[in-house]
Design a protein around this motif. Structure first.
Motif, mmCIF file in Angstrom:
data_model
loop_
_atom_site.group_PDB
_atom_site.id
_atom_site.type_symbol
_atom_site.label_atom_id
_atom_site.label_comp_id
_atom_site.label_asym_id
_atom_site.label_seq_id
_atom_site.Cartn_x
_atom_site.Cartn_y
_atom_site.Cartn_z
ATOM 1 N N LEU A 49 0.823 -1.213 0.000
ATOM 2 C CA LEU A 49 0.000 0.000 0.000
ATOM 3 C C LEU A 49 0.855 1.259 0.000
ATOM 4 O O LEU A 49 0.506 2.259 -0.647
ATOM 5 C CB LEU A 49 -0.938 -0.001 1.209
ATOM 6 N N ALA A 50 1.985 1.228 0.715
ATOM 7 C CA ALA A 50 2.861 2.403 0.776
ATOM 8 C C ALA A 50 3.469 2.716 -0.588
ATOM 9 O O ALA A 50 3.792 3.867 -0.881
ATOM 10 C CB ALA A 50 3.970 2.178 1.805
ATOM 11 N N ARG A 51 3.616 1.705 -1.435
ATOM 12 C CA ARG A 51 4.182 1.883 -2.771
ATOM 13 C C ARG A 51 3.118 2.107 -3.832
ATOM 14 O O ARG A 51 3.457 2.327 -5.006
ATOM 15 C CB ARG A 51 5.033 0.656 -3.134
ATOM 16 N N ASN A 52 1.868 2.045 -3.439
ATOM 17 C CA ASN A 52 0.763 2.198 -4.387
ATOM 18 C C ASN A 52 -0.318 3.095 -3.797
ATOM 19 O O ASN A 52 -1.384 2.625 -3.378
ATOM 20 C CB ASN A 52 0.182 0.821 -4.731
ATOM 21 N N PRO A 53 -0.063 4.400 -3.739
ATOM 22 C CA PRO A 53 -1.041 5.330 -3.147
ATOM 23 C C PRO A 53 -2.400 5.279 -3.825
ATOM 24 O O PRO A 53 -3.421 5.550 -3.185
ATOM 25 C CB PRO A 53 -0.371 6.700 -3.299
ATOM 26 N N ARG A 54 -2.449 4.942 -5.107
ATOM 27 C CA ARG A 54 -3.736 4.816 -5.801
ATOM 28 C C ARG A 54 -4.608 3.747 -5.138
ATOM 29 O O ARG A 54 -5.806 3.951 -4.908
ATOM 30 C CB ARG A 54 -3.502 4.443 -7.268
ATOM 31 N N VAL A 55 -3.992 2.632 -4.815
ATOM 32 C CA VAL A 55 -4.723 1.539 -4.163
ATOM 33 C C VAL A 55 -5.153 1.948 -2.765
ATOM 34 O O VAL A 55 -6.279 1.658 -2.337
ATOM 35 C CB VAL A 55 -3.854 0.265 -4.124
ATOM 36 N N TRP A 56 -4.263 2.634 -2.042
ATOM 37 C CA TRP A 56 -4.615 3.117 -0.701
ATOM 38 C C TRP A 56 -5.848 4.014 -0.759
ATOM 39 O O TRP A 56 -6.768 3.882 0.054
ATOM 40 C CB TRP A 56 -3.431 3.871 -0.095
ATOM 41 N N ASP A 57 -5.890 4.930 -1.716
ATOM 42 C CA ASP A 57 -7.014 5.865 -1.817
ATOM 43 C C ASP A 57 -8.327 5.135 -2.109
ATOM 44 O O ASP A 57 -9.375 5.449 -1.524
ATOM 45 C CB ASP A 57 -6.745 6.900 -2.911
ATOM 46 N N ILE A 58 -8.283 4.151 -3.022
ATOM 47 C CA ILE A 58 -9.501 3.391 -3.346
ATOM 48 C C ILE A 58 -9.963 2.595 -2.132
ATOM 49 O O ILE A 58 -11.164 2.577 -1.797
ATOM 50 C CB ILE A 58 -9.247 2.441 -4.537
ATOM 51 N N LEU A 59 -9.031 1.949 -1.457
ATOM 52 C CA LEU A 59 -9.369 1.155 -0.280
ATOM 53 C C LEU A 59 -9.941 2.034 0.817
ATOM 54 O O LEU A 59 -10.932 1.676 1.464
ATOM 55 C CB LEU A 59 -8.116 0.429 0.226
ATOM 56 N N ARG A 60 -9.359 3.207 0.990
ATOM 57 C CA ARG A 60 -9.824 4.108 2.057
ATOM 58 C C ARG A 60 -11.233 4.610 1.765
ATOM 59 O O ARG A 60 -12.066 4.709 2.670
ATOM 60 C CB ARG A 60 -8.843 5.282 2.206
ATOM 61 N N ARG A 61 -11.510 4.905 0.506
ATOM 62 C CA ARG A 61 -12.864 5.339 0.145
ATOM 63 C C ARG A 61 -13.884 4.242 0.447
ATOM 64 O O ARG A 61 -14.960 4.515 0.984
ATOM 65 C CB ARG A 61 -12.928 5.731 -1.334
ATOM 66 N N GLU A 62 -13.540 3.001 0.088
ATOM 67 C CA GLU A 62 -14.470 1.902 0.344
ATOM 68 C C GLU A 62 -14.746 1.742 1.833
ATOM 69 O O GLU A 62 -15.903 1.614 2.258
ATOM 70 C CB GLU A 62 -13.906 0.586 -0.200
ATOM 71 N N ILE A 63 -13.703 1.776 2.633
ATOM 72 C CA ILE A 63 -13.858 1.514 4.061
ATOM 73 C C ILE A 63 -14.601 2.652 4.753
ATOM 74 O O ILE A 63 -15.508 2.423 5.560
ATOM 75 C CB ILE A 63 -12.476 1.268 4.697
#
Length: 506
Positions: free
Chosen positions: A322-336
């Motif tokens: 996740l630290a290397r893929n901020p795009r994935v972090w943002d999508i995951l955070r929106r879902e949660i």
């Protein structure tokens, strides 16, 4: 008897011995050839042999392990030699494979043809004893039958105690974090999973997160003992040569700690006979199955190592990705935040979180917790693929030969996962996930991991709570290569170095 007569007798005896060995070797070769023909086997490709007849190979691999490049090096071997190939050390052959069908045969359809073997038991057993991860046959069947009922859904879905340990984790992080300073989250996760595991297993946490930044002595001893037995795996039959004095003391202290907890559980059972504890404790439940303190100690050691290390490694690789893929972090955070808000999630909510599940699957694909493993053939048998020029014919496996299977390399095959197989992309799991043995994060067959649902639940819960509490996460690791520590499980090296930024609303 004259000297010349003695020499003649010795020579005759030696000649007869050589003739017998030759006869037995030829007979074995004939039987093996016949078995191979009857099963339609063809030989696999053969990796090159160096001038030492690959005798130096174990020591080369130990250097590769020390450089934290064991898994990439193994994958390079598959790229050079094919998905299944033979490799010889001093004339003794072993089979390397990353074919899902071969892994299926080893672990399931031909399960009874393979075993862990004496080498693993003797090395690992110095720490883990005769536990579920070191024994074969009836001993393993008994261990499995005894442990399986303890991993029931009711214990997995109880998340109240888990939240307590998560809050302790956050307290530790808030004390250490200072304006975006670099944190090695892997160390924090190891303490977190040790505390949670000891509470779940023994009814009382060792409290490593409360040691004011210091790792408990028990954790230090456990880590050191595992590093030694893991390093010795690379030394093959020479494993016994490496036995530091510190190792003996560490093992004794770890086993004494576990033994003390076992004795307390047995004493409690005697004093409270007929009473049922209000709170579930794994050890107390297991003590109702057997009162043998050595059996209990060995099984608890095996479960503790699995529960602590696999989950800590899993969490570390998730944050690493996740630290290397901020795009994935943002999508995951929106879902949660959309689905859960700031509330603590329920077990069912965790199960229903689609993108979270994709993230976890993608981490397990790229960084399987046990990335490579092996079995020994306990009889003449076969593997379904790898033989012939096209690799599509069965191959013969002689009794006593070792088959090494690489989940890591199977999970990165481009013919299975596409040209971007080396890329972290959770969305692939919404495009039709691979079937069956192409995805093997928790082993398979009769030895499939008993604690997989517990590990998935704990990891899901912790990641959800982190996403709720931190606005963003940044990679602070300057290494350009993916480096990993391969002990009994697979962990990032030198850990998970990140900067955390608190959500201002929490």
């Amino acid at each position: 008897m004259g000297m010349s007569t003695l020499i003649v007798q010795i020579s005759a005896g030696l000649g007869l011995y050589i003739i017998c060995l030759t006869f037995l070797a030829l007979r074995r070769r004939f039987k093996n050839a016949r078995f191979s023909r009857e099963h339609g086997c063809l030989p696999p490709s053969q990796a090159p042999t160096d001038w030492t007849f690959n005798i130096s190979r174990p020591f080369i691999l130990s250097k590769v392990r020390k450089a934290h490049k064991f898994m990439p090096t193994q994958q390079e071997s598959f790229h050079r030699n094919g998905n299944t190939f033979a490799f010889s050390i001093a004339g003794k052959r072993l089979i390397m494979t990353c074919e899902p069908e071969n892994m299926k045969a080893i672990l399931a359809t031909q399960f009874k043809d393979f075993e862990l073997g004496k080498l693993r038991h003797d090395n690992w057993g110095e720490v883990l004893g005769d536990g579920i991860f070191t024994v074969d046959g009836h001993q393993w069947e008994h261990s499995r039958a005894m442990l399986k009922p303890q991993f029931n859904k009711n214990q997995i879905t109880d998340l109240e105690d888990l939240e307590t340990h998560v809050q302790n984790l956050f307290s530790r992080l808030s004390l250490a974090e200072n304006g975006g300073s670099v944190l090695n989250l892997h160390e924090y996760f190891l303490n977190f999973t040790l505390d949670f595991s000891t509470a779940f297993l023994f009814g009382k946490s060792v409290g490593s997160q409360l040691c004011q930044g210091q790792t408990s002595k028990f954790a230090q001893d456990l880590d050191y003992a595992q590093k030694v037995i893991s390093f010795r795996v690379s030394l093959e039959n020479f494993w016994w040569l490496y036995r530091p004095k510190k190792f003996t003391k560490a093992v004794a202290d770890v086993q004494a700690f576990i033994g003390e907890s076992v004795q307390q559980a047995l004493d409690k059972q005697k004093s409270e006979k007929g009473k049922t504890s209000e709170k579930y404790v794994f050890l107390e439940a297991l003590a109702r199955e057997t009162q043998d303190p050595v059996v209990l100690r060995d099984q608890m050691m095996n479960i503790l190592v699995a529960g602590r290390d696999t989950t800590a490694g899993f969490l570390s690789w998730i944050v690493y990705s996740l630290a290397r893929n901020p795009r994935v972090w943002d999508i995951l955070r929106r879902e949660i935040l959309t689905d859960f808000g700031r509330d603590t999630p329920t077990y069912q909510q965790l199960k229903d979180a689609k993108y979270l599940k994709w993230v976890l699957n993608e981490v397990l694909r790229l960084y399987p917790l046990v990335p490579t493993n092996f079995r020994y053939a306990n009889k003449n048998t076969t593997l379904p693929l790898g033989g012939g020029p096209d690799g599509l014919s069965p191959i013969f496996v002689e009794k006593g030969e070792r088959c090494v299977y690489s989940v890591y390399s199977a999970h990165r095959r481009k013919d299975i996962y596409g040209e971007d197989a080396d890329i972290f992309r959770p969305e692939r799991w919404g495009e039709g996930k691979p079937r069956g043995w192409e995805f093997l994060p928790f082993n398979g067959g009769p030895r499939i991991c008993l604690g997989q649902q517990l590990a998935l639940t704990v990891a899901s819960y912790v990641i959800v709570r982190m996403v709720q509490n931190f606005e963003r996460i940044e990679n602070a690791d300057t290494n350009k290569e993916e480096l990993g520590d391969l002990t009994l499980t697979f962990m990032p090296y030198p850990g998970t170095l990140v900067r955390l930024f608190k959500d201002p609303e929490t």
